[in-house]
Design a protein around this motif. Structure first.
Motif, PDB file in Angstrom:
ATOM      1  N   LYS A   1       1.163  -0.781  -0.085  1.00 57.74           N
ATOM      2  CA  LYS A   1      -0.195  -0.356  -0.010  1.00 57.74           C
ATOM      3  C   LYS A   1       0.456   1.686  -0.188  1.00 57.74           C
ATOM      4  CE  LYS A   1      -4.342   1.779   1.902  1.00 57.74           C
ATOM      5  NZ  LYS A   1      -4.869   1.412   3.219  1.00 57.74           N
ATOM      6  N   GLY A   2       1.147   2.375  -1.299  1.00 63.06           N
ATOM      7  CA  GLY A   2       1.517   2.801  -1.745  1.00 63.06           C
ATOM      8  C   GLY A   2       3.232   2.296  -1.316  1.00 63.06           C
ATOM      9  N   ASP A   3       4.438   2.519  -0.716  1.00 61.83           N
ATOM     10  CA  ASP A   3       5.615   2.206  -0.584  1.00 61.83           C
ATOM     11  C   ASP A   3       5.523   1.944   0.908  1.00 61.83           C
ATOM     12  OD1 ASP A   3       8.502   2.388  -0.910  1.00 61.83           O
ATOM     13  OD2 ASP A   3       8.874   3.650   0.592  1.00 61.83           O
ATOM     14  N   VAL A   4       4.846   0.976   1.776  1.00 61.23           N
ATOM     15  CA  VAL A   4       5.020  -0.067   2.834  1.00 61.23           C
ATOM     16  C   VAL A   4       4.373  -1.091   2.310  1.00 61.23           C
ATOM     17  CG1 VAL A   4       3.398  -0.559   5.368  1.00 61.23           C
ATOM     18  CG2 VAL A   4       4.627   2.032   3.896  1.00 61.23           C
ATOM     19  N   MET A   5       5.030  -2.380   2.942  1.00 62.71           N
ATOM     20  CA  MET A   5       4.845  -3.693   2.212  1.00 62.71           C
ATOM     21  C   MET A   5       4.922  -4.746   3.976  1.00 62.71           C
ATOM     22  SD  MET A   5       6.996  -6.611   0.336  1.00 62.71           S
ATOM     23  CE  MET A   5       7.351  -7.672   0.893  1.00 62.71           C
ATOM     24  N   ALA A   6       3.762  -5.427   3.404  1.00 63.20           N
ATOM     25  CA  ALA A   6       3.372  -6.056   4.929  1.00 63.20           C
ATOM     26  C   ALA A   6       3.317  -8.051   3.961  1.00 63.20           C
ATOM     27  CB  ALA A   6       2.078  -5.705   5.124  1.00 63.20           C
ATOM     28  N   SER A   7       3.270  -8.488   4.929  1.00 65.31           N
ATOM     29  CA  SER A   7       3.485  -9.497   4.914  1.00 65.31           C
ATOM     30  C   SER A   7       2.459 -10.184   6.501  1.00 65.31           C
ATOM     31  CB  SER A   7       4.128 -11.073   4.842  1.00 65.31           C
ATOM     32  OG  SER A   7       5.227 -10.512   6.067  1.00 65.31           O
TER      33      SER A   7
END
Length: 128
Positions: A98-104
């Motif tokens: 989401k935008g420049d944020v990555m999550a797992s």
């Protein structure tokens, strides 16, 4: 680690029921690198794009009819190899950007691991 946060959710019987990792900076580059890496190592096999979660989301695993076939075959596997592979693929995290944020988001115990991962990822994405 500065630009990365990790949360582990536990239950009375499982010390790692679910886990989320968020990369706050450079997530767009990390997401592209992860996708390229998976495509290079697996030829893109098993890469499943998910909709509605963040700007882009994906996981690796068995989906739809292939998943049902795999589970059916695993029941007839006396060695248990297919069952182990099925469990491993079902526990593979959902990744999203989401935008420049990555999550797992990974879930190790739930009646439906895929649904639990997607629900947790959707909730997490809505709060970013």
């Amino acid at each position: 680690h500065g630009s990365t946060s990790k949360c582990t959710y536990a239950s009375a019987t499982n010390p790692t029921l679910a886990e989320s990792t968020i990369t706050w900076q450079g997530g767009a580059v990390a997401s592209k690198a992860a996708i390229v890496s998976v495509k290079m190592t697996s030829g893109g096999q098993g890469l499943v794009k998910l909709s509605v979660i963040g700007d882009e989301a994906w996981t690796i695993g068995l989906q739809g009819e292939l998943k049902q076939d795999f589970r059916r075959e695993a029941q007839n596997d006396p060695v248990g190899l297919l069952k182990g592979m099925t469990n491993m693929l079902e526990q593979f995290p959902v990744f999203f950007r989401k935008g420049d944020v990555m999550a797992s988001v990974a879930v190790s115990e739930a009646p439906d691991l895929d649904a639990a991962k997607k629900a947790l990822a959707l909730k997490l994405a809505s709060r970013l």
